[in-house]
Design a protein around this motif. Structure first.
Motif, short mmCIF file in Angstrom:
data_model
loop_
_atom_site.label_atom_id
_atom_site.label_comp_id
_atom_site.label_asym_id
_atom_site.label_seq_id
_atom_site.Cartn_x
_atom_site.Cartn_y
_atom_site.Cartn_z
N MET A 1 -44.45 78.44 155.27
CA MET A 1 -45.67 79.24 155.35
C MET A 1 -46.23 79.28 156.76
SD MET A 1 -47.56 78.33 151.77
CE MET A 1 -49.09 78.91 152.40
N LYS A 2 -46.20 78.16 157.47
CA LYS A 2 -46.73 78.12 158.82
C LYS A 2 -45.90 78.98 159.77
CE LYS A 2 -47.96 73.90 160.22
NZ LYS A 2 -47.98 72.43 160.31
N ASN B 1 -45.75 84.62 149.83
CA ASN B 1 -44.59 83.74 149.98
C ASN B 1 -43.75 83.75 148.70
OD1 ASN B 1 -43.14 81.79 151.60
ND2 ASN B 1 -43.81 80.28 150.10
N GLN C 1 -57.77 83.63 151.03
CA GLN C 1 -56.74 83.89 152.04
C GLN C 1 -55.53 82.98 151.84
OE1 GLN C 1 -58.28 83.98 156.01
NE2 GLN C 1 -56.28 84.31 156.93
N ILE C 2 -55.75 81.73 151.48
CA ILE C 2 -54.64 80.82 151.23
C ILE C 2 -53.87 81.25 149.98
CG2 ILE C 2 -54.05 78.45 150.60
CD1 ILE C 2 -56.34 77.58 152.51
N PHE D 1 -46.27 83.02 157.95
CA PHE D 1 -47.60 83.55 157.69
C PHE D 1 -48.60 82.74 158.50
CE2 PHE D 1 -45.09 83.88 153.78
CZ PHE D 1 -45.11 85.25 153.60
N THR E 1 -51.67 84.18 150.77
CA THR E 1 -50.49 83.73 151.51
C THR E 1 -49.46 83.11 150.57
OG1 THR E 1 -51.87 83.33 153.45
CG2 THR E 1 -49.71 82.28 153.42
N LEU F 1 -51.64 81.25 159.85
CA LEU F 1 -53.07 81.24 159.52
C LEU F 1 -53.82 80.66 160.72
CD1 LEU F 1 -52.88 79.95 155.84
CD2 LEU F 1 -53.44 82.26 156.59
N ARG G 1 -42.30 93.00 157.05
CA ARG G 1 -43.44 93.29 157.93
C ARG G 1 -43.21 94.58 158.71
NH1 ARG G 1 -43.34 88.76 160.89
NH2 ARG G 1 -44.18 87.60 159.16
#
Length: 122
Positions: free
Chosen positions: A19-20, A47, A39-40, A23, A43, A25, A71
């Motif tokens: 995720m990091k 995912n 928002q989390i 996506f 995400t 954040l 994207r």
């Protein structure tokens, strides 16, 4: 039992790493706790959708490569199944549509997807 717990913990760490990387954040769009939670959750859902999509494709994609391609093509109406199973052919169609140049006849067949840029209506 301890090995199983560490294995589950490692899976969680891999999810956070994924995720990091895909996506970022870097900042939150809202300041309230609810906005941050939303928002989390979004995400996490994005995912999960990409992971399901990755499992359903015939062609092997890395997760980051798939996320990047989604994207890039997000603003186009495309047949994602066709695009991600045969990206070379579909990418040529997208580029020819975007540039306005007439595509080569060999690039199209009856099964080729029609691509139109999404536009906002007032």
């Amino acid at each position: 039992e301890i090995i199983a717990i560490y294995r589950q913990r490692w899976e969680i760490e891999l999810l956070f790493k994924q995720m990091k990387q895909n996506f970022p954040l870097k900042y939150f769009y809202g300041e309230s706790a609810n906005a941050i939670k939303i928002q989390i959750w979004i995400t996490l859902i994005a995912n999960l959708l990409l992971m399901v999509m990755q499992k359903g494709l015939k062609r092997q994609w890395s997760f980051s490569g798939l996320a990047t391609m989604v994207r890039i093509t997000l603003m186009y109406y495309v047949d994602f199944n066709s695009l991600f199973n045969n990206p070379e052919k579909e990418w040529e169609i997208i580029l020819s549509e975007a540039s306005g140049a007439p595509p080569e006849p060999s690039l199209f067949d009856e099964g080729a997807c029609k691509i139109k840029k999404k536009t906002r209506t007032p």
